[in-house]
Scaffold this active site. Structure first.
Site, PDB file in Angstrom:
ATOM      1  N   ARG A  99     -57.478 -20.190  23.755  1.00 21.77           N
ATOM      2  CA  ARG A  99     -58.802 -20.017  22.706  1.00 21.77           C
ATOM      3  C   ARG A  99     -58.380 -18.762  22.269  1.00 21.77           C
ATOM      4  NH1 ARG A  99     -64.921 -19.792  24.248  1.00 21.77           N
ATOM      5  NH2 ARG A  99     -65.094 -19.629  21.774  1.00 21.77           N
ATOM      6  N   ASP A 100     -57.054 -17.913  22.827  1.00 22.41           N
ATOM      7  CA  ASP A 100     -56.883 -16.574  22.667  1.00 22.41           C
ATOM      8  C   ASP A 100     -55.043 -16.464  22.639  1.00 22.41           C
ATOM      9  OD1 ASP A 100     -57.105 -13.842  21.709  1.00 22.41           O
ATOM     10  OD2 ASP A 100     -57.541 -12.851  23.793  1.00 22.41           O
ATOM     11  N   ILE A 101     -54.566 -16.991  22.255  1.00 18.51           N
ATOM     12  CA  ILE A 101     -52.982 -17.750  22.339  1.00 18.51           C
ATOM     13  C   ILE A 101     -52.333 -16.392  21.090  1.00 18.51           C
ATOM     14  CG2 ILE A 101     -51.344 -18.887  21.389  1.00 18.51           C
ATOM     15  CD1 ILE A 101     -52.900 -20.315  24.005  1.00 18.51           C
TER      16      ILE A 101
END
Length: 274
Positions: free
Chosen positions: A81-83
């Protein structure tokens, strides 16, 4: 989320979670120390080391390895969810470790995540995520596509101080694609020794993964095959990517235009430049 599955993850391209502390409104995770810090430092700040293409290409492949493991090889699918570049950490030898699982979600391989809370970083958020708030492996693939373009171009996903045409990285690279000169989007700091065919592969793959329609994006295991040369990009890639021509607005605008029940933006690119 239940942090216990994250603590059990073992992969050479994932940081080890050593412990955590949960407060009323935040979750603090403790990882292995990474002496070279995060990738964004080498992309955007003045450092003695300018990453060459071989180093960048390896970083991209290693992040793809990590995501393939999270999505398809672990007992439960884990959506990061936060690449983004600031969550890609480098050890003393510049080996990649994907970190920051504070927003991650575990799901059964056969079920969807039931949430309407949008989380992530502006510039990496897929259009459907901005609308529905439902993270999936495909929304991670979208962020990975933006990350590929970021590493290859040496540009942040959102540059609010530039012209409208250049502001959104995905749209900017796409415009070069449509003009038939996609290599012009590559980072000018890359020297002439870089492999043009690999740079072109990464740029095209970045556009493919950031397709505006979720069904148009490949799974991470397929992405890995492209990067390893074990499969060729689709022969109809030009038509496939061109299907995005009517996209109009990119994911950045989608967040601003769609109403969502709740929204968490980490390190907002619009206001902090990260």
């Amino acid at each position: 989320m239940d942090i216990s599955p994250i603590g059990q993850l073992r992969h050479p391209n994932l940081v080890r979670v050593l412990g955590y502390c949960r407060g009323k409104e935040e979750l603090i995770l403790v990882y292995d120390y990474m002496p070279n810090g995060s990738l964004d430092k080498f992309l955007y700040k003045k450092t003695e080391l300018i990453l060459n293409w071989n180093q960048r290409f390896k970083i991209i492949k290693d992040v793809a390895l990590a995501l393939t493991y999270l999505h398809e090889e672990w007992a439960e699918a884990i959506i990061h969810r936060d690449i983004k570049a600031s969550n890609v950490l480098l050890d003393g030898e510049l080996n990649v470790k994907l970190g920051d699982f504070g927003l991650a979600r575990c799901i059964n391989h056969e079920q969807d995540v039931q949430t309407t809370h949008v989380a992530g970083t502006l510039g990496y958020i897929a259009p459907e995520l901005a609308r529905s708030g439902k993270p999936t492996p495909s929304t991670d693939a979208y962020a990975f596509g933006v990350f590929c373009l970021e590493v290859a171009c040496g540009r942040r996903p959102v540059e609010p101080k530039t012209s409208e045409k250049e502001m959104i990285l995905v749209d900017w690279v796409y415009s070069f694609w449509m003009e038939g000169k996609i290599l012009s989007a590559a980072d000018p700091k890359l020297n002439e020794e870089c492999k043009a065919e690999e740079v072109e592969l990464v740029l095209k793959l970045g556009l493919l993964c950031s397709h505006s329609v979720a069904e148009g994006r490949p799974k991470m295991s397929q992405v890995l095959m492209y990067l390893k040369g074990q499969a060729l990009l689709p022969e109809n890639l030009n038509a496939h990517v061109k299907a995005q021509e009517g996209r109009g607005e990119s994911e950045n605008h989608a967040i601003l235009c769609y109403s969502t029940p709740s929204l968490t933006i980490t390190n907002s690119l619009m206001y902090t430049g990260r």
